[in-house]
Design an enzyme around this catalytic site. Structure first.
Site, PDB file in Angstrom:
ATOM      1  N   ALA A 124      43.662  39.003  48.744  1.00  0.00           N
ATOM      2  CA  ALA A 124      43.122  38.604  50.036  1.00  0.00           C
ATOM      3  C   ALA A 124      41.639  38.274  49.968  1.00  0.00           C
ATOM      4  O   ALA A 124      41.138  37.523  50.789  1.00  0.00           O
ATOM      5  CB  ALA A 124      43.343  39.714  51.063  1.00  0.00           C
ATOM      6  N   CYS A 125      40.915  38.842  49.022  1.00  0.00           N
ATOM      7  CA  CYS A 125      39.464  38.696  49.031  1.00  0.00           C
ATOM      8  C   CYS A 125      38.955  38.380  47.644  1.00  0.00           C
ATOM      9  O   CYS A 125      39.143  39.148  46.712  1.00  0.00           O
ATOM     10  CB  CYS A 125      38.787  39.968  49.544  1.00  0.00           C
ATOM     11  SG  CYS A 125      36.989  39.907  49.468  1.00  0.00           S
ATOM     12  N   GLY A 126      38.276  37.259  47.509  1.00  0.00           N
ATOM     13  CA  GLY A 126      37.708  36.890  46.231  1.00  0.00           C
ATOM     14  C   GLY A 126      36.280  37.323  46.074  1.00  0.00           C
ATOM     15  O   GLY A 126      35.634  36.996  45.092  1.00  0.00           O
ATOM     16  N   CYS A 128      35.094  40.703  46.956  1.00  0.00           N
ATOM     17  CA  CYS A 128      34.888  42.140  47.051  1.00  0.00           C
ATOM     18  C   CYS A 128      34.008  42.659  45.911  1.00  0.00           C
ATOM     19  O   CYS A 128      34.293  42.440  44.741  1.00  0.00           O
ATOM     20  CB  CYS A 128      36.229  42.855  47.041  1.00  0.00           C
ATOM     21  SG  CYS A 128      37.309  42.342  48.388  1.00  0.00           S
TER      22      CYS A 128
END
Length: 292
Positions: A124-126, A128
């Site tokens: 979901a998150c590149g 973090c």
């Protein structure tokens, strides 16, 4: 949900039985899930191999994902930078194809210090754990062209074209997609993944292999929201027009305005919002004061 690893690797969906409850009554029905698994990207440079990142993704186009990821991070600049891209065989008793090793040409020694957000990222998150947002640009200042200039109506049909090409989404409802279009609205490539940024990496990896980079005459559409990491990847690939079916984030809008990317979001039902560089769509837009 019993399924062998070998059979699971042959598809990107997993058949399951679920209970559908309606009006207090339940019944079992067949369903399919989008597969999500870890992929390790390893880098070999000057006979030294090291792990670079682990990302959660949907199996498929893994080599394109690795190449697009490395391009977006500034590790490679040209197909000639690559010696080989190999999907590793499984260890005894291990899972198959969950590692991609990329070998760089001799003498190419990239600076990996800015990649502080790795070793692990989620689907979901590149971003973090990234030490600095400024480090994402890796010292590059890509120069986007003033065009292409498109009629606003050309964008209306793009979501339907992307949706029609989302084969896995049709059966699971659980995947993001990124689609690359030319300036005439023709869909050139579509990639699906549980991670929206993974889908973009796969498209960029495909484009690098096809010799299309930089993508000065193209439009990229994502099936969900436009986040900072998606705009950053598009900037590195020099995509002048980025569209999203859903909302953009504040950082995405700031990045688009800073670098002159045309950002159109909420693209649905023959309407969209323009957040930056509207001149490519025949509209002179002015950023709202204090929005950057």
């Amino acid at each position: 949900m019993a399924e062998t690893v070998k059979n699971l690797r042959q598809r990107r969906t997993l058949p399951v039985e679920v209970w559908v409850v309606e009006d207090g009554r339940g019944e079992p029905v067949p369903d399919e899930l989008a597969v999500e698994e870890a992929l390790e990207i390893r880098l070999k440079s000057n006979d030294e191999t090291q792990p670079l990142a682990v990302t959660m993704r949907t199996p498929g186009a893994d080599e394109e994902l690795a190449i697009g990821f490395l391009y977006g991070e500034g590790v490679i600049r040209d197909p000639k930078d690559l010696v080989s891209v190999d999907q590793s065989p499984p260890p005894p008793g291990g899972q198959m194809g969950n590692r991609v090793e990329v070998e760089l040409k001799t003498g190419l020694t990239p600076d990996l210090a800015p990649l502080e957000r790795h070793f692990y990222t989620t689907s979901a998150c590149g971003l973090c754990g990234k030490a600095s947002l400024d480090a994402l640009l890796l010292g590059r200042r890509p120069q986007l062209p003033s065009g292409p200039i498109l009629a606003p109506e050309l964008l209306y049909d793009l979501p339907a074209k992307l949706s029609a090409a989302q084969g896995i989404f049709q059966t699971t409802g659980g995947l993001h997609a990124a689609g690359l279009f030319d300036s005439l609205g023709h869909l050139l490539a579509v990639r699906e993944d549980v991670g929206r940024h993974n889908a973009v990496d796969k498209v960029v990896g495909w484009a690098l292999g096809e010799g299309l980079l930089p993508l000065h005459d193209h439009v990229l559409l994502v099936s969900g929201r436009a986040s900072y990491e998606i705009l950053q990847k598009c900037l590195m690939a020099e995509v002048p027009i980025v569209c999203a079916v859903s909302a953009p984030s504040s950082l995405a809008v700031s990045l688009a305005r800073e670098h002159g990317i045309t950002l159109a979001a909420f693209l649905r039902d023959r309407r969209f919002n323009i957040y930056s560089a509207g001149h490519r769509l025949g509209m002179e837009t002015t950023p709202t004061p204090g929005a950057d």
